[in-house]
Design a protein around this motif. Sequence first.
Motif, short mmCIF file in Angstrom:
data_model
loop_
_atom_site.label_atom_id
_atom_site.label_comp_id
_atom_site.label_asym_id
_atom_site.label_seq_id
_atom_site.Cartn_x
_atom_site.Cartn_y
_atom_site.Cartn_z
N ILE A 73 -11.80 -0.72 0.87
CA ILE A 73 -11.09 -0.81 -0.41
C ILE A 73 -11.17 -2.25 -0.93
CG2 ILE A 73 -8.91 -0.41 -1.62
CD1 ILE A 73 -8.00 1.30 0.72
N SER A 78 -6.84 -10.80 -5.85
CA SER A 78 -7.77 -9.84 -5.25
C SER A 78 -7.31 -9.50 -3.84
CB SER A 78 -9.20 -10.41 -5.22
OG SER A 78 -9.26 -11.56 -4.40
N LYS A 130 -12.75 2.36 -3.97
CA LYS A 130 -12.56 2.81 -2.59
C LYS A 130 -13.81 3.56 -2.15
CE LYS A 130 -7.61 3.66 -3.43
NZ LYS A 130 -6.53 4.69 -3.39
N TYR A 190 0.85 -1.19 0.00
CA TYR A 190 0.00 0.00 0.00
C TYR A 190 0.88 1.24 0.00
CZ TYR A 190 -2.96 3.79 1.62
OH TYR A 190 -3.60 4.99 1.72
N THR A 227 -9.61 -0.88 -8.94
CA THR A 227 -9.76 -0.59 -7.51
C THR A 227 -11.02 0.23 -7.29
OG1 THR A 227 -7.34 -0.47 -7.28
CG2 THR A 227 -8.67 0.45 -5.48
N PHE A 280 -0.88 -2.86 -4.29
CA PHE A 280 -1.98 -3.82 -4.40
C PHE A 280 -2.24 -4.38 -3.01
CE2 PHE A 280 -4.07 -7.85 -5.51
CZ PHE A 280 -5.00 -7.39 -6.45
N ASN A 336 -9.48 -4.36 -4.44
CA ASN A 336 -8.76 -4.28 -5.71
C ASN A 336 -8.60 -5.67 -6.32
OD1 ASN A 336 -5.50 -3.47 -4.17
ND2 ASN A 336 -6.71 -5.32 -4.02
N LYS A 353 -5.38 -3.83 -13.51
CA LYS A 353 -5.80 -3.73 -12.11
C LYS A 353 -6.97 -2.77 -12.00
CE LYS A 353 -4.41 -1.47 -7.81
NZ LYS A 353 -3.46 -0.54 -7.20
#
Length: 741
Positions: free
Chosen positions: A680, A703, A666, A636, A664, A647, A682, A662
Amino acid sequence: MNKALIIVFLLFYCSVFAQDNEKEDIKVGLVLSGGGAKGLAHIGVLKTIDSLGIRIDHIAGTSMGAIIGSLYASGYSGKQLDSIFKELDFETVISDYHPRESKTLYERENSEKYAISLPFDNFKVSLPPAISRGQNVFNLLTKLTLHVSDIENFQELPIPFFCMATNIETGQQVMLEQGNLAQAIAASGAFPSLFQPVIINDQILIDGGVTNNYPVDELRAKGMDVIIGVDVQDGLANRDNLKTAPEILLQINNYRTINDMKVKSKKTDVYIKPDIDEYSVISFDFGKQILKNGERAAFEKIFYLKDIANKQITKLRAPLKITSQDSITINSIYIEGNKKFSRAYILGKLKFKGNTTISHDDFNDGVNNLASTNNFDMFSYRFIPRDKNYDLNAVLTENEVSTYLKLGVHYDDLYKSAALINITQKHILFDSDVTSLDVILGDNVRYNFEYYIDKGFYWSVGLRSRYNEFTKNINAETVLDPAEIAITGLNKIGIQLTDFTNQFYLQTLLRNDFSLSLGAEHKRLNITSETIIDDSNDRETVFEKSDFLGFFGTLKYDSYNNRYFPTKGVYFNSDFHWYLSSSDYHNNFKQFSYAKAHLGYAFKVSNQFSVHLESQGGFKFGDNQNGSLDFVLGGYGNNFINNFVPFIGHDYLSIAGDSFVKGTIKFDYEIFKKNHINLIANYANVADNIFDDGEWLTTPDFSGYGIGYSLETFLGPIEAKYTWSPEANESRWFFNLGFWF
């Protein structure tokens, strides 16, 4: 006898008539003291005065009293002032806050990582003259007084007016009753240490409350018969409220003003003292209650106020019909005070020119663009009416400080603890250049150097140099092939990575938030491990030790309103690198390129709840077998170098491949100001050649999910996130303190 009676009657009538005329000519002055947020009580008193029909003939004010008094004198009613101040975001107006969009991308990148910035000329650290330059206050006052901008003499306002300031060099009070009205009242309210001094007629002026916070004598000298005074000054605090240095300093200053009021209150015919002791000079969040207390205090004097109203034959002047102009047409622009910066540079930052119709919002955006460069202490201006439009007369005060010491601190799980020391120097070779050196000390020593010649919306020139290092235990499969893993039996390897990158680039701004950069790059990359010993020399294993030469290009658009917690805006960043040669440590180099892109979108669902969507992808092309610049996902954070991609749910540098996609999402809920709860998720596909075999369109192989708490502080965000990954069947915590660098 009858004639005598008639004469007596006439004499008596004339005497009465003369007395009535004297009543008719009664002149009423209004004096309003300073008091910061407490001054909002003045509005409550003015509303009461208006309701009784009292005509005010002259107004005197200091500090907040000058601001409220000047607006009332320029034609606003008490009710109109109530509406204006209810809508204000005082924190934004008072602070030197400039919207992120007012800064160029370079200025954002160079400012969103420092907690403290201090003048550092001649190798001496000093403190800035104030927390705020007062530009936002000046902008607001100029807009509110636009309808009287042609008035030079304040005696010619709808109600004659003057305010008090203090000459900081002589310690003498200064009466301001002509000139630029917005500038005069800004000077009267330049509270020491909060707002920087204002220069008028070569006098350095600060808050008038330092020398005369209640100018009743000066008002009486204007020929007033009756004076109404509103006193919102602090009383003396007790020992329970004298525990900090600012509280003690304020108490010392209050000795004089409180002693003065013992005399001045008796010189006031109707003395109004609202009950606002529980509030402070910064209690703007309680403006509604303070205003109500002002109304209540005026009502307690209603008998005396009605008596004044009854003595006036000519009643309250009707308030002006002040219409809020959405836009303004500027005929010509006159600029003074610019020495180091050209007119073209200034107009380029303002983003408007003569013979232009511009909205007030766009005008303020232009002023913010100029102020956010930090090249100017103040941008004072005045709109002069001409041919139904306006000329803009501007006076710039260039910032004499050219060197800054900037500091920051940071902790994360990859680089560990770090202290940032930055030296920024302007005008080394050219008036518009900036030189910046970051030295980062801690568990991993790093540096960033940049030299940038800012040409605004023309092609700017930059040099950049970076050294980066870290040590991390990573998944063995990130650097070893399956056969090597089978032989060694390792699932984790400790690696040491050093990256030394130098770039020369050209950059053009298509607008503040949109840039195109093209340049050449040298990169020296060294990746080693002591986990595996090289049998040939009984030393660490070297995975990479090469110098790369190539070209790069980036196209970036960033309209996020906040880098770390965006609630609106779009982000796009595309990056292309083409490596033409290498020192080729492995003797297998062939030219290769990589391209990657990052797209983000943030929007609000409610005032507290926002959603942030992101999509990223990248791929390499060419026959090069060197995997040292592959895409590696995990962890992160921000400001990752090369092709490292965050990730959550997986540790840093744990998933590798020459291509990836990828996504994501949030969710951010601001439970109370600057305190955030985050959710979150992703998902990614990462492998070699996923765009060739269609793997990027399949169900995600990786994931991660997380829940966290974030706090915005002057050091930067403080964050804790608990994450987990279903396919890895593991969870982990990520911690971060401070701006990323």
